[in-house]
Design a protein around this motif. Structure first.
Motif, PDB file in Angstrom:
ATOM      1  N   PRO A  57       0.798  -1.229   0.000  1.00 57.36           N
ATOM      2  CA  PRO A  57       0.000   0.000   0.000  1.00 57.36           C
ATOM      3  C   PRO A  57       0.833   1.283   0.000  1.00 57.36           C
ATOM      4  O   PRO A  57       0.432   2.261  -0.636  1.00 57.36           O
ATOM      5  N   LYS A  58       1.984   1.284   0.660  1.00 59.30           N
ATOM      6  CA  LYS A  58       2.797   2.503   0.733  1.00 59.30           C
ATOM      7  C   LYS A  58       3.289   2.948  -0.645  1.00 59.30           C
ATOM      8  O   LYS A  58       3.678   4.110  -0.816  1.00 59.30           O
ATOM      9  N   ASN A  59       3.282   2.057  -1.616  1.00 55.27           N
ATOM     10  CA  ASN A  59       3.747   2.381  -2.962  1.00 55.27           C
ATOM     11  C   ASN A  59       2.650   2.966  -3.846  1.00 55.27           C
ATOM     12  O   ASN A  59       2.900   3.259  -5.019  1.00 55.27           O
ATOM     13  N   LEU A  60       1.450   3.144  -3.309  1.00 58.01           N
ATOM     14  CA  LEU A  60       0.333   3.701  -4.059  1.00 58.01           C
ATOM     15  C   LEU A  60      -0.047   5.063  -3.499  1.00 58.01           C
ATOM     16  O   LEU A  60       0.164   5.343  -2.307  1.00 58.01           O
ATOM     17  N   SER A  61      -0.606   5.916  -4.344  1.00 60.58           N
ATOM     18  CA  SER A  61      -1.100   7.214  -3.891  1.00 60.58           C
ATOM     19  C   SER A  61      -2.362   7.021  -3.053  1.00 60.58           C
ATOM     20  O   SER A  61      -2.956   5.932  -3.028  1.00 60.58           O
ATOM     21  N   GLY A  62      -2.791   8.095  -2.379  1.00 59.74           N
ATOM     22  CA  GLY A  62      -3.990   8.012  -1.555  1.00 59.74           C
ATOM     23  C   GLY A  62      -5.219   7.623  -2.351  1.00 59.74           C
ATOM     24  O   GLY A  62      -6.024   6.799  -1.917  1.00 59.74           O
TER      25      GLY A  62
END
Length: 369
Positions: free
Chosen positions: A132-137
């Protein structure tokens, strides 16, 4: 079908939801709107028994939910919240498949679900293996939505899911969830505090104030026949805004000079173009000039190799507006969004221009003269 029969929720002497008799039909998009503390989230959470009613009965397809196992009930109802709640240590694939895993689906039952769903929200298949940290909000919130759909639940509860996102991302996700609801024939109950969001998305709207349902009706009826002064006040801001540019179309106000870059270009090429044109964002298009997303200078940090193609890191959660829409319908997203413009497209999603905040300011000034 969801039925509230004589339902009430009290906390000591305080009434969170007053006695309620209400029916939500299948495959409807229902928005629940009201001020803070009006009882809208309480109403939502009573459906999956995260909150138990003090009195009355809630039925789903004729079954009294109080007689069902709580865990089994909740696994049959999708739930999407504002802070998304993705598990950071799990891949996107594993996040999507949480509920089918809890339901002990076989490998054959699970096969292809994550792939089909991620394609429905227009994200690349290789995102399934990312964290998830590799995706935008906005991308994370798309995953949150399809996670709620992974077990093919008929009912999806959404508690202000887009409230923390910037307006341009929020508008794109509004369009996405309405499309998914219609395609997949789900019943969606969507809590919001934004009347524009409710009017845009809903088949019917539940308007609450101090624990009471003030009006429950179609969008058209609520606009034409508001139940009382509270509903009129909710609609008042919208009416004032739609008087501005009500007859003017976006094509009349847009700027046709657009800074765009091909999705086949590298990060290095995008940086060169930004430097040359003195801009910090670029719209991304394909070879036929279809709008595909955008890239921000913040995305072009030193940790990404310069030869990386833009399609690998571009943001796809961008809103756009059709050139034939009335200017009045885009006042809110344009004034409130973080970016200074909205991409303008034609009916085939070809990029034809941009609508800037400065052009809207000029229109407002002309109206005041």
């Amino acid at each position: 079908m969801i039925e509230f029969i004589g339902v009430e929720k009290k906390y000591s002497a305080a009434t969170a939801v007053a006695q309620l008799d209400l029916t939500i039909d299948d495959n409807q998009f229902i928005c629940v709107i009201g001020t803070s503390g009006s009882g809208k989230t309480t109403l939502l959470r009573m459906i999956n028994r995260m909150i138990a009613p003090s009195t009355g009965t809630i039925k789903i397809n004729g079954q009294d939910t109080a007689k069902l196992n709580e865990d089994e009930l909740r696994r049959k109802i999708g739930y999407v919240i504002q802070n998304i709640g993705l598990f950071p240590h799990m891949s996107i694939r594993d996040n999507i498949m949480v509920v089918p895993g809890l339901l002990k689906w076989s490998a054959q039952q699970k096969q292809g679900i994550a792939e089909r769903l991620i394609e429905k929200v227009e994200l690349p298949l290789d995102y399934l293996e990312r964290k998830p940290k590799n995706l935008s909000g906005g991308q994370q919130q798309r995953i949150g939505v399809i996670r709620a759909l992974a077990a093919n639940q008929d009912i999806i509860l959404m508690d202000e899911p887009f409230g923390a996102l910037d307006p341009i991302t929020r508008e794109a996700l509004q369009e996405m969830i309405k499309r998914l609801q219609q395609e997949m024939q789900k019943t969606v109950i969507f809590v919001t505090h934004d009347i524009e969001e409710a009017l845009k998305l809903a088949d019917k709207i539940i308007i609450m104030d101090h624990g009471e349902v003030i009006q429950y009706d179609t969008v058209e009826t609520i606009i034409k026949q508001p139940a009382n002064a509270f509903v009129e006040e909710l609609l008042g801001k919208r009416k004032k805004q739609t008087s501005l540019g009500n007859e003017m179309q976006v094509r009349d106000l847009m700027c046709s000079e657009v800074e765009a870059v091909s999705l086949s270009k590298s990060i290095h090429a995008a940086m060169e173009q930004m430097t040359r044109k003195r801009v910090d964002t670029l719209l991304v298009v394909d070879d036929e000039n279809h709008l595909k997303g955008f890239i921000d200078i913040k995305d072009l940090n030193g940790s990404v190799p310069k030869e990386t193609n833009l399609y690998e890191i571009m943001r796809t959660d961008t809103a756009s507006v059709n050139q034939n829409e009335n200017v009045a319908d885009v006042v809110d997203p344009l004034l409130n969004m973080e970016l200074k413009y909205l991409p303008v497209v034609d009916d085939e999603n070809y990029l034809v221009g941009i609508l800037t905040r400065s052009s809207l300011v000029s229109l407002i000034y002309a109206q005041l003269k």
